[in-house]
Design an enzyme around this catalytic site. Structure first.
Site, PDB file in Angstrom:
ATOM      1  N   LYS A 183       0.836  -1.206   0.000  1.00 55.78           N
ATOM      2  CA  LYS A 183       0.000   0.000   0.000  1.00 55.78           C
ATOM      3  C   LYS A 183       0.869   1.252   0.000  1.00 55.78           C
ATOM      4  O   LYS A 183       0.637   2.177  -0.787  1.00 55.78           O
ATOM      5  CB  LYS A 183      -0.924  -0.043   1.228  1.00 55.78           C
ATOM      6  CG  LYS A 183      -1.910   1.096   1.287  1.00 55.78           C
ATOM      7  CD  LYS A 183      -3.149   0.713   2.070  1.00 55.78           C
ATOM      8  CE  LYS A 183      -2.981   0.781   3.569  1.00 55.78           C
ATOM      9  NZ  LYS A 183      -2.822   2.157   4.081  1.00 55.78           N
ATOM     10  N   ASP A 186       2.075  -1.278  11.798  1.00 55.99           N
ATOM     11  CA  ASP A 186       0.765  -1.730  11.313  1.00 55.99           C
ATOM     12  C   ASP A 186       0.477  -3.188  11.670  1.00 55.99           C
ATOM     13  O   ASP A 186      -0.621  -3.690  11.435  1.00 55.99           O
ATOM     14  CB  ASP A 186       0.679  -1.529   9.795  1.00 55.99           C
ATOM     15  CG  ASP A 186       0.718  -0.050   9.428  1.00 55.99           C
ATOM     16  OD1 ASP A 186       0.302   0.780  10.254  1.00 55.99           O
ATOM     17  OD2 ASP A 186       1.171   0.284   8.317  1.00 55.99           O
TER      18      ASP A 186
HETATM   19  C1  S3P Z   1       2.629   4.786   6.153  1.00 60.41           C
HETATM   20  C2  S3P Z   1       3.261   5.139   7.321  1.00 60.41           C
HETATM   21  C3  S3P Z   1       2.789   4.733   8.654  1.00 60.41           C
HETATM   22  C4  S3P Z   1       1.819   3.554   8.554  1.00 60.41           C
HETATM   23  C5  S3P Z   1       0.790   3.751   7.487  1.00 60.41           C
HETATM   24  C6  S3P Z   1       1.443   3.925   6.137  1.00 60.41           C
HETATM   25  C7  S3P Z   1       3.179   5.306   4.888  1.00 60.41           C
HETATM   26  O1  S3P Z   1       2.115   5.821   9.255  1.00 60.41           O
HETATM   27  O2  S3P Z   1       1.199   3.328   9.799  1.00 60.41           O
HETATM   28  O3  S3P Z   1      -0.085   2.638   7.436  1.00 60.41           O
HETATM   29  O4  S3P Z   1       2.773   4.823   3.811  1.00 60.41           O
HETATM   30  O5  S3P Z   1       4.027   6.197   4.930  1.00 60.41           O
HETATM   31  P1  S3P Z   1       2.903   7.000  10.019  1.00 60.41           P
HETATM   32  O6  S3P Z   1       3.769   7.701   9.057  1.00 60.41           O
HETATM   33  O7  S3P Z   1       1.819   7.911  10.538  1.00 60.41           O
HETATM   34  O8  S3P Z   1       3.655   6.328  11.127  1.00 60.41           O
END
Ligand code: S3P
Length: 430
Positions: A23, A313
């Site tokens: 993702k 996650d």
């Molecule tokens: C993500 C970073 C994480 C993660 C999220 C996806 C990303 O969040 O929890 O599901 O794609 O950069 P944070 O940057 O808020 O830690």
């Protein structure tokens, strides 16, 4: 919202699945493609609600995004002001990274999302972008709508107060068009997909004394991007394979980027070896990951410090595994989980308790009392809060219950893993 009933496992989970595209990397492939020079072809893209939100926002900004199946062709160019508010749906990554992209453009936009996203903290991106010269207005409580008026930016030295790849990426994306150099340092290393892709797209991005150093006035150069499978999605399949006796489950083509490897590290500490095969290296390192339940059963582990950032996650499903590990697993330094798609500490605790597990909640974590011989309480209905990762974590737990478990919303998995229930059935021979 449609409820889903998950039955206990009928037998071992055996076989291979390729989880959907990562993702985080899928969002970045589209966003970087949109600002790049030339036409980017992204393959293996995650076709799920969150990434669709990014594509829809980019189209509303005038970007040509042609998407069929798991492939998208994105033609980079100037962005134009959107006619309507940009709807980021459930996706924090869309809202935060896109705000970074827009900060350096001479246009105005308002970013909104669903009820969950409208509650999430946005000052963390607004603050550095304001310091770079963008005008960013937030709602009271520093949440969305995010109203941004972009323009000429100046590079800053940004010492991030928390390790967040979304915040880091927003600042780097803004820094691309800034005058002067942007430097970013974080308290511990969050996922580095943006850095890897920028470099693969010929952007100069150095590292010195713990600082990322990005000279401004650069534009990425379009290239083909192969998106690997998502370790955060694979985590649910591997956890299921560890919980059901006799299983041999494998997830193919998964990124084994060390900044995402927290799950493998924690599983190792819990006595479960994750076997790597078919290793390959491109922009991201990939491998097939395989697990079998450890002969001696799982043992409790401590999950805290930097490790939490690398497994952020995966904490909900790790908490489910902890319920089956001998001893008490302590999860700490995870207060960030209260600001995800739901308050994941509160609702994992509530769900596990409903299943009969003894869980203590702390401001920044959980204590989960485990028992390898445990059989969870079936016949209950669990609240997912529309949170995809809670739904999948509870779906895995249900495999070890004494009767069917009902999830109040089984469809929310479509945010990151639309084929999850099918893949779980496939591994069970269904
Ligand atoms: C993500 C970073 C994480 C993660 C999220 C996806 C990303 O969040 O929890 O599901 O794609 O950069 P944070 O940057 O808020 O830690």
């Amino acid at each position: 919202m449609t409820a889903r009933v998950v039955s206990p496992a009928r037998g071992p989970l055996v076989g291979d699945v390729r989880p959907p595209g990562d993702k985080s990397i899928s969002h970045r492939a589209l966003l970087l493609g949109a600002v790049a020079e030339g036409t980017t072809v992204a393959r293996g893209l995650l076709d799920a609600a969150d990434v669709r939100s990014t594509a829809a926002c980019l189209r509303a900004l005038g970007v040509d995004v042609r998407w069929t199946g798991d492939e998208a062709v994105v033609t980079g160019g100037d962005l134009r002001a959107p006619e309507d508010r940009l709807d980021c749906g459930n996706s924090g990554t869309t809202m935060r990274l896109l705000t970074g992209v827009l900060a350096g453009r001479p246009l105005e936009a308002t970013l909104v999302g669903d009820a969950s996203l409208m509650r999430r903290p946005m000052l963390r991106v607004a603050d550095p972008l304001r310091r770079m010269g963008a005008t960013v207005d937030l709602a009271p409580g520093d949440t969305a709508p995010v109203h941004i008026r972009g323009g000429a930016l100046t590079g800053i030295d940004f010492e991030a107060p928390l390790a967040s790849a979304q915040v880091k990426s927003a600042v780097l994306l803004a820094g691309l068009s800034a005058r002067g150099t942007t430097r970013v340092r974080e308290p511990s290393r969050s996922r580095d997909h943006t850095e890897r892709l920028l470099r693969a797209m010929d952007v100069t991005l150095d590292e010195a004394d713990g600082w990322l150093v990005l000279p401004g006035g650069q534009r990425p150069r379009a290239r083909a991007i192969d998106v690997p499978a998502d370790p955060s999605s694979a985590a649910f399949l591997l956890a299921a394979g560890l919980l059901v006796p006799g299983s041999r489950a494998r997830a193919r083509g998964v990124t084994v980027n060390p900044t995402r490897a927290g799950l493998v590290e924690v599983l190792g500490a819990m006595g479960a070896e994750v076997v790597r095969e078919d290793e390959a290296d491109d922009v991201e390192p990939t491998a097939t990951l395989g697990v079998t339940p450890p002969a001696g059963g799982l043992v409790a582990a401590m999950l805290g410090g930097d490790l939490v950032v690398r497994a952020i996650d995966e904490v909900p499903v790790l908490a489910v595994l902890a319920a089956f590990a001998r001893g008490t697993t302590a999860i700490r330094d995870a207060a960030e989980l209260r600001h995800k798609e739901s308050d994941r500490l509160a609702f994992v605790a509530r769900g596990l308790r409903a299943l009969g597990v003894d869980v203590t909640e702390h401001p920044d974590g959980l204590d989960v009392v485990g028992d390898p011989a445990r059989v969870l309480r079936g016949g209950v209905t669990l609240e997912t809060r529309g949170d995809h990762r809670l739904a999948m974590a509870f779906g895995v737990a249900a495999l070890r219950a004494d009767g069917p478990v009902t999830l109040d919303d089984g469809e929310c998995v479509a945010v990151s893993y639309p084929g999850f229930w099918q893949d779980l059935a496939t591994l069970q021979g269904g």
